[in-house]
Design a protein around this motif. Structure first.
Motif, PDB file in Angstrom:
ATOM      1  N   GLN A  90       0.828  -1.203   0.000  1.00 35.53           N
ATOM      2  CA  GLN A  90       0.000   0.000   0.000  1.00 35.53           C
ATOM      3  C   GLN A  90       0.866   1.259   0.000  1.00 35.53           C
ATOM      4  N   VAL A  91       1.898   1.263   0.821  1.00 32.43           N
ATOM      5  CA  VAL A  91       2.797   2.418   0.880  1.00 32.43           C
ATOM      6  C   VAL A  91       3.523   2.584  -0.458  1.00 32.43           C
ATOM      7  N   ALA A  92       4.025   1.487  -1.015  1.00 28.45           N
ATOM      8  CA  ALA A  92       4.742   1.553  -2.290  1.00 28.45           C
ATOM      9  C   ALA A  92       3.823   2.063  -3.400  1.00 28.45           C
ATOM     10  N   LEU A  93       2.590   1.584  -3.429  1.00 34.36           N
ATOM     11  CA  LEU A  93       1.639   2.029  -4.455  1.00 34.36           C
ATOM     12  C   LEU A  93       1.260   3.497  -4.268  1.00 34.36           C
ATOM     13  N   GLY A  94       1.181   3.936  -3.019  1.00 35.08           N
ATOM     14  CA  GLY A  94       0.886   5.343  -2.763  1.00 35.08           C
ATOM     15  C   GLY A  94       2.013   6.245  -3.210  1.00 35.08           C
ATOM     16  N   ILE A  95       3.238   5.845  -2.928  1.00 33.42           N
ATOM     17  CA  ILE A  95       4.402   6.636  -3.341  1.00 33.42           C
ATOM     18  C   ILE A  95       4.507   6.677  -4.862  1.00 33.42           C
ATOM     19  N   ALA A  96       4.171   5.547  -5.506  1.00 34.47           N
ATOM     20  CA  ALA A  96       4.241   5.469  -6.970  1.00 34.47           C
ATOM     21  C   ALA A  96       3.032   6.121  -7.650  1.00 34.47           C
ATOM     22  N   HIS A  97       2.087   6.616  -6.868  1.00 31.97           N
ATOM     23  CA  HIS A  97       0.874   7.255  -7.394  1.00 31.97           C
ATOM     24  C   HIS A  97       0.111   6.330  -8.350  1.00 31.97           C
ATOM     25  N   PRO A  99      -3.291   5.036  -7.984  1.00 31.68           N
ATOM     26  CA  PRO A  99      -4.550   4.988  -7.235  1.00 31.68           C
ATOM     27  C   PRO A  99      -5.495   3.869  -7.666  1.00 31.68           C
ATOM     28  N   SER A 100      -5.346   3.364  -8.893  1.00 31.37           N
ATOM     29  CA  SER A 100      -6.237   2.299  -9.363  1.00 31.37           C
ATOM     30  C   SER A 100      -6.061   1.013  -8.573  1.00 31.37           C
ATOM     31  N   VAL A 101      -4.917   0.826  -7.939  1.00 28.71           N
ATOM     32  CA  VAL A 101      -4.683  -0.340  -7.085  1.00 28.71           C
ATOM     33  C   VAL A 101      -4.631   0.087  -5.614  1.00 28.71           C
ATOM     34  N   HIS A 102      -4.097   1.268  -5.364  1.00 29.11           N
ATOM     35  CA  HIS A 102      -3.932   1.780  -4.002  1.00 29.11           C
ATOM     36  C   HIS A 102      -5.274   1.890  -3.268  1.00 29.11           C
ATOM     37  N   LEU A 103      -6.275   2.448  -3.924  1.00 25.68           N
ATOM     38  CA  LEU A 103      -7.585   2.628  -3.272  1.00 25.68           C
ATOM     39  C   LEU A 103      -8.296   1.304  -2.989  1.00 25.68           C
ATOM     40  N   PRO A 104      -8.428   0.398  -3.966  1.00 25.35           N
ATOM     41  CA  PRO A 104      -9.085  -0.872  -3.647  1.00 25.35           C
ATOM     42  C   PRO A 104      -8.336  -1.695  -2.594  1.00 25.35           C
TER      43      PRO A 104
END
Length: 141
Positions: A90-97, A99-104
């Motif tokens: 989740q942190v890695a996806l947030g840093i990489a921006h 959102p299509s995976v981060h939010l779900p």
């Protein structure tokens, strides 16, 4: 006495850690909404991510302490480790921006955390697995 034992029930460190993790994940959803609508939302979401990650690490620690010295089941350790892996993703996806995976993934983590918290309570309230409530005085099972 069942009522006296119930009245004296304290929350375990593991229960507190799961509740804290659940709360921090929920607050991340709130700060994500603020991220979209205010200037300070990004700061809150960034700080919240660190707190949520720390809560996931605390959950691992609590699970290990409940398992090793207490002689409990190793299952909570696997659950906590899984949450820490999800939190890392989740942190890695947030840093990489992304959102299509981060939010779900955030929604999934919140649901799993609520489930872990809910499954923890009935076992304690019923006096253990497979055990119903104590009979009332004067009644037999």
């Amino acid at each position: 006495m069942a009522t006296q034992a119930t009245a004296q029930h304290r929350f375990s460190f593991l229960e507190i850690a799961i509740a804290l993790q659940t709360l921090t994940i929920f607050l991340q959803a709130v700060s994500a909404g603020l991220l979209l609508s205010s200037s300070y939302g990004e700061t809150l979401h960034s700080v919240g991510a660190r707190v949520m990650y720390g809560a996931s690490m605390l959950y691992v620690l609590a699970a290990v302490l409940a398992w090793k010295p207490g002689g409990g089941s190793p299952r909570p350790v696997w659950h906590a480790t899984g949450f820490l892996a999800l939190a890392s993703a989740q942190v890695a996806l947030g840093i990489a921006h992304v959102p299509s995976v981060h939010l779900p993934l955030g929604v999934l983590m919140f649901g799993l955390s609520v489930l872990a918290l809910a499954l923890m309570r009935p076992v304690r309230a019923a006096g253990g697995p497979g055990r119903g409530p104590e009979p009332r005085p004067g009644h037999s099972r």
